[in-house]
Design a protein around this motif. Structure first.
Motif, PDB file in Angstrom:
ATOM      1  N   ARG A 122       0.816  -1.224   0.000  1.00 52.47           N
ATOM      2  CA  ARG A 122       0.000   0.000   0.000  1.00 52.47           C
ATOM      3  C   ARG A 122       0.842   1.263   0.000  1.00 52.47           C
ATOM      4  O   ARG A 122       0.427   2.287  -0.527  1.00 52.47           O
ATOM      5  N   GLN A 123       2.011   1.199   0.627  1.00 53.72           N
ATOM      6  CA  GLN A 123       2.921   2.340   0.632  1.00 53.72           C
ATOM      7  C   GLN A 123       4.200   2.006  -0.135  1.00 53.72           C
ATOM      8  O   GLN A 123       5.256   2.555   0.150  1.00 53.72           O
ATOM      9  N   GLY A 127       3.770   1.993  -6.090  1.00 54.76           N
ATOM     10  CA  GLY A 127       2.634   2.888  -5.898  1.00 54.76           C
ATOM     11  C   GLY A 127       3.049   4.338  -5.824  1.00 54.76           C
ATOM     12  O   GLY A 127       2.345   5.225  -6.342  1.00 54.76           O
ATOM     13  N   ARG A 137      -2.651   4.049  -7.340  1.00 57.32           N
ATOM     14  CA  ARG A 137      -1.645   3.179  -6.729  1.00 57.32           C
ATOM     15  C   ARG A 137      -1.999   1.702  -6.948  1.00 57.32           C
ATOM     16  O   ARG A 137      -3.028   1.250  -6.468  1.00 57.32           O
ATOM     17  N   VAL A 139      -1.730  -2.057  -5.949  1.00 63.07           N
ATOM     18  CA  VAL A 139      -1.345  -2.834  -4.764  1.00 63.07           C
ATOM     19  C   VAL A 139      -1.568  -4.308  -5.102  1.00 63.07           C
ATOM     20  O   VAL A 139      -2.700  -4.764  -5.215  1.00 63.07           O
TER      21      VAL A 139
END
Length: 276
Positions: A122-123, A127, A137, A139
């Motif tokens: 996710r981070q 992304g 982004r 994922v």
């Protein structure tokens, strides 16, 4: 003559004794114990059929085999192209690049899983790059794609060195003859290089497949939305306390990995690389 032959046989038996003791103590006895524990539950010996009769176990088995097959294919393609190129071209930093490609051998599966999360989570870095250009982004760290990425990452070192060694033994005269007869670069690759590398493909591909089938650390880190057989075994053992089923699934998974290695050994042993 017969006396010396008997002495030679006794010496061979003594030399094989340490290996036989090690094999018995650390493989044969534990596997036999695991085999009988698998039949000690409520299902009895039918527990070994549950992997194909139970829908959940069967789905996990096919997911595991599919991921392992895709991982093996991608790894062999990447390793073949990179291995042949690195073997035949000398350039500054080549040794460093080869060392970097084999570095994942030193990483446990959990570390590889976290690296995939750092890339496609996710981070993750991927992304961040998409967000920088105004895109959405992506994922996929926790999907089959992320799991395959992790498996390919730690499988490449297990194949690229084998392919590089096989590429070194290829007879360049065969390639020169193919070119002199009008063969295009693609024909040289298809008819000379790939057949010569076939034993390396079979042996290293089998190791890659067997490793991906039984990999746990990376799956434990990434497989939050998918079920592969190592995670099912872990769940049966820890959460459900179904030790007999966990043992039956473990033995079955080990048998599948062993069968892949045995078939590969037979296939690779019957072929000869085009070596000079």
């Amino acid at each position: 003559m017969s006396h010396s032959l008997a002495i030679s046989r006794r010496q061979s038996a003594l030399l094989l004794l340490p290996a036989a003791l090690f094999f018995t103590a650390f493989f044969l006895l534990p596997m036999l114990r695991l085999f009988f524990i698998g039949a000690s539950g409520q299902l009895g010996w039918s527990a070994y059929l549950a992997i194909v009769t139970d829908a959940n176990y069967f789905r996990a088995l096919w997911t595991t085999l599919a991921v392992a097959a895709v991982t093996t294919l991608l790894t062999l393609v990447i390793s073949a192209i990179s291995g042949v190129f690195l073997q035949r071209h000398a350039f500054p930093g080549r040794a460093l690049l080869v060392s970097a490609l084999t570095l994942p051998l030193a990483f446990p599966g959990v570390v590889v899983g976290f690296m995939v999360i750092m890339l496609a989570g996710r981070q993750g870095l991927i992304g961040e790059v998409f967000a920088l250009f105004g895109g959405e982004r992506p994922v996929f760290a926790y999907s089959l794609a992320g799991l395959c990425m992790g498996y390919v990452y730690f499988s490449i070192p297990r194949t690229i060195l084998t392919i590089m060694a096989a590429a070194e033994k290829l007879d360049p005269r065969l390639e020169e003859a193919a070119r002199s007869l009008g063969g295009s670069p693609w024909h040289v690759v298809r008819d000379v290089i790939l057949p010569g590398l076939r034993p390396a493909f079979v042996s290293s591909g089998a190791i890659c497949f067997a490793t991906a089938v039984g990999a746990f650390g990376t799956a434990f880190t990434l497989a939050t939305r998918i079920e592969v057989l190592p995670m099912v075994i872990y769940t049966e053992f820890t959460l459900s306390a179904n030790i007999a089923m966990a043992a039956a699934l473990s033995f079955s998974l080990g048998a599948i990995a062993w069968l892949a290695l045995a078939l590969a050994r037979s296939a690779a042993g019957s072929t000869v690389a085009a070596a000079g």
